[in-house]
Write a protein that holds these residues in place. Sequence first.
Motif, PDB file in Angstrom:
ATOM      1  N   LYS A  76       0.831  -1.211   0.000  1.00 23.82           N
ATOM      2  CA  LYS A  76       0.000   0.000   0.000  1.00 23.82           C
ATOM      3  C   LYS A  76       0.860   1.254   0.000  1.00 23.82           C
ATOM      4  N   ARG A  79       2.653   1.811  -3.348  1.00 23.18           N
ATOM      5  CA  ARG A  79       1.809   2.364  -4.406  1.00 23.18           C
ATOM      6  C   ARG A  79       1.700   3.884  -4.332  1.00 23.18           C
ATOM      7  N   LYS A  80       1.918   4.419  -3.117  1.00 24.87           N
ATOM      8  CA  LYS A  80       1.883   5.877  -2.991  1.00 24.87           C
ATOM      9  C   LYS A  80       3.172   6.501  -3.498  1.00 24.87           C
ATOM     10  N   PHE A 103      -7.087  13.491 -13.178  1.00 19.79           N
ATOM     11  CA  PHE A 103      -7.633  12.263 -12.586  1.00 19.79           C
ATOM     12  C   PHE A 103      -6.557  11.553 -11.766  1.00 19.79           C
ATOM     13  N   THR A 106      -5.491  13.456  -8.655  1.00 23.15           N
ATOM     14  CA  THR A 106      -6.442  13.356  -7.544  1.00 23.15           C
ATOM     15  C   THR A 106      -6.356  11.993  -6.866  1.00 23.15           C
ATOM     16  N   LEU A 107      -6.144  10.952  -7.669  1.00 22.60           N
ATOM     17  CA  LEU A 107      -6.035   9.613  -7.071  1.00 22.60           C
ATOM     18  C   LEU A 107      -4.873   9.547  -6.089  1.00 22.60           C
ATOM     19  N   PHE A 108      -3.845  10.324  -6.369  1.00 23.76           N
ATOM     20  CA  PHE A 108      -2.690  10.326  -5.466  1.00 23.76           C
ATOM     21  C   PHE A 108      -2.786  11.456  -4.451  1.00 23.76           C
ATOM     22  N   ASN A 109      -3.989  12.002  -4.358  1.00 25.97           N
ATOM     23  CA  ASN A 109      -4.218  13.036  -3.363  1.00 25.97           C
ATOM     24  C   ASN A 109      -3.361  14.276  -3.558  1.00 25.97           C
TER      25      ASN A 109
ATOM     26  N   ARG B   2     -12.505  11.471  -1.505  1.00 31.63           N
ATOM     27  CA  ARG B   2     -12.169  12.291  -2.662  1.00 31.63           C
ATOM     28  C   ARG B   2     -11.837  11.399  -3.859  1.00 31.63           C
ATOM     29  N   SER B   3     -11.169  10.281  -3.573  1.00 32.16           N
ATOM     30  CA  SER B   3     -10.840   9.340  -4.641  1.00 32.16           C
ATOM     31  C   SER B   3     -12.103   8.796  -5.275  1.00 32.16           C
ATOM     32  N   ILE B   6     -13.736  11.365  -7.539  1.00 30.35           N
ATOM     33  CA  ILE B   6     -13.074  11.563  -8.835  1.00 30.35           C
ATOM     34  C   ILE B   6     -13.302  10.345  -9.727  1.00 30.35           C
ATOM     35  N   LEU B   7     -13.391   9.165  -9.119  1.00 30.17           N
ATOM     36  CA  LEU B   7     -13.694   7.967  -9.906  1.00 30.17           C
ATOM     37  C   LEU B   7     -15.081   8.066 -10.525  1.00 30.17           C
ATOM     38  N   PRO B 217      -2.841   4.446  -5.034  1.00 23.00           N
ATOM     39  CA  PRO B 217      -3.268   4.009  -3.690  1.00 23.00           C
ATOM     40  C   PRO B 217      -4.766   3.731  -3.592  1.00 23.00           C
ATOM     41  N   ILE B 218      -5.491   3.712  -4.696  1.00 17.77           N
ATOM     42  CA  ILE B 218      -6.937   3.432  -4.653  1.00 17.77           C
ATOM     43  C   ILE B 218      -7.191   2.089  -3.998  1.00 17.77           C
ATOM     44  N   ARG B 219      -8.220   2.069  -3.137  1.00 12.25           N
ATOM     45  CA  ARG B 219      -8.558   0.814  -2.475  1.00 12.25           C
ATOM     46  C   ARG B 219      -9.538   0.044  -3.344  1.00 12.25           C
TER      47      ARG B 219
END
Lengths: 311, 372
Positions: A76, A79-80, A103, A106-109, B2-3, B6-7, B217-219
Amino acid sequence: MNAVEVNHISKRFLKEKSNVDALKDISFDVKRGELFGLIGPDGAGKTTLFRILTTLMLANSGNASVDGLDVVNDFKEIRKRVGYMPGKFSLYQDLSVQENLSFFATLFNTTIEQNYHLIKDIYIQIERFKDRKAGALSGGMKQKLALSCALIHKPSVLFLDEPTTGVDAVSRKEFWELLRQLQQQEITIVVSTPYMDEAGLCDRVALIQEGRILQIDTPKGIEQKFEQPLWQMASDNMYQLMIDLRGFDEVKSCYPFGQHHHVVFKAGTDVAAIERKLLERNHHQLEARLIAPNIEDCFMELMTTTAHESH
Amino acid sequence: MRSLLILLEKEFRQVFRNSAILRMIFMMPAVQLLVMPLAADYEVKNVKIVVVDYDHSPYSRKLVNKITSTAYFTLVDYTDSYNKALTLVEKDQADLVLQIPSAFEKQIVREDKSTLFLAINAINGTKANLGSAYLRSIIADFNQEIRLDWVQFPRMNPQPVIAISSINWFNPLMNYRFFMVPGILVILVTLVGAFLSALNIVKEKEVGTIEQINVTPIRKYQFILGKLIPFWVLGLVILSIGLLLSRLVYGILPAGSFLTIYIYAAIYLLAVLGLGLLVSTFANTQQQAMLLSFFMMIVFILLGGLYTSIDSMPEWAQWFTKINPVAYFIEVMRMVVLKGSTLHDIRFHILATFGFAVILNGLAVWNYRKRS
């Protein structure tokens, strides 16, 4: 602590009821801030290794760490921290350039603005197409977008799987210049490529074939390990020249290389005598020159010797 | 959170950008609801009949007139050769042969009885059954009529007669569309829920975008929710369009409340989305997903009670309908639309459907491995 540590990794696939060893006991380290190249032909196991290091696949045995984190237990966190650019273009083709980038940001904050300095040099080249769908971009543009997306979260290690495959020569050159610039941002880069001419652009390279690492060294170091004299030969009939040369007992190896043939003779061969023999066989404009080996010569040499050992 | 947002944003963008999906979402209910109920009709009309008349008497003609004056029968040929009539049946130009014997009228008048011969083309079983039943009732009627001409019945019937009169509850006019349209709506919602969601997820695999998503890092649950929510919404949108169309075109207003339908549909969609998700974990290409969903949909629809009554299926098939979510929704739709059932009436359906949702989604999540 190294950026990437790989210890005795093996991976086996079950294909049509027989096992295929994709990786056989691979070990190597990548130092922090290094531009590390994995050079090998298609099917050598480069992608499998990348998938293990990016936590997408589990190895059968051995362990590996990225940025000091175990690829199995700390996936985990990894992946960051890593950026991965798969060999196949894997962004959303029906989203625009800008949409793809924001996109993934945002996924990576994070946001595009926050890390814009990282991708600026790359993104600036595709920015005027930012409203175009990713699927409508040219190959080189797609690569740049994919690289931007892989970089947007400021990864500490960047994995690039064959980033220059299918890209024109000019874009390839540009791409490597970009990688050099990224290195200055303290990003460790692991890049794989089937093109041996790109090996010289890396800090260190690992030559990989059939799931085994043949050699790891700096490009210079690898070239220096080539101990036999290497001859570059040419004549007016190149094809016949290769057939003739391969027919001689004194010739250890001969393969075409651009406009010339690269030839290695067995120790103690009188090259002048060979030249005379060739002239007798109606070769004109014959030339033979002793040259310094490049990395491709070394790889060809290593490939043939390991092939002999394993058979 | 937030993830997930956006998804969802990305998913909706992609759906609205894909004109094929959009067209499917709006055209499919329209076409299916406008065409299917009109075509899928159990009432048998236009049964093609050949009359072989060896009698040529006023009575035989009266009988033929009586038959052809109904909307059910079309007279294909009026002949005096049985073989000729049979040839027409063989060529599939006739469904029924009615043979009137010579001296038909004479026998009735003199002996008070006569015999008619009926030959039925039974290739289409429904048509054969219904056609012959119609014809029998017409002949019985005819019998009654001609007897009245000859016999004066006593004022009181010598035998006690039980007269049967029936009333059709919930669908008084036996309007076939009231029965079909809600069922077809279920199929539409199921198609969107199971088909589109499965295709969408598999597309990510096929194109390779899932690879890029997996290194973020998406769950797991975020990714799945990001896929399910848009299709859950789309399913409810389709349902609404369908309900609106059936109101406007067929004048169907549910006897029960819309809220009941929506509450059930919301749960039902969870189940079929789970099914789509499960399919997507097995399939690697959109083609595989398509074939797999198609196969399952056919089974679900044929054994779902849309066209054939579940009560008349063999026992094993009836058991199968117990694990067929489509059968539950079709039943619920008919209960609510025709009968006006309430949430309390369909509580067991809700429970069963919720069970499917839990099991199917559970299986899908278990089978979906982010790491291989």
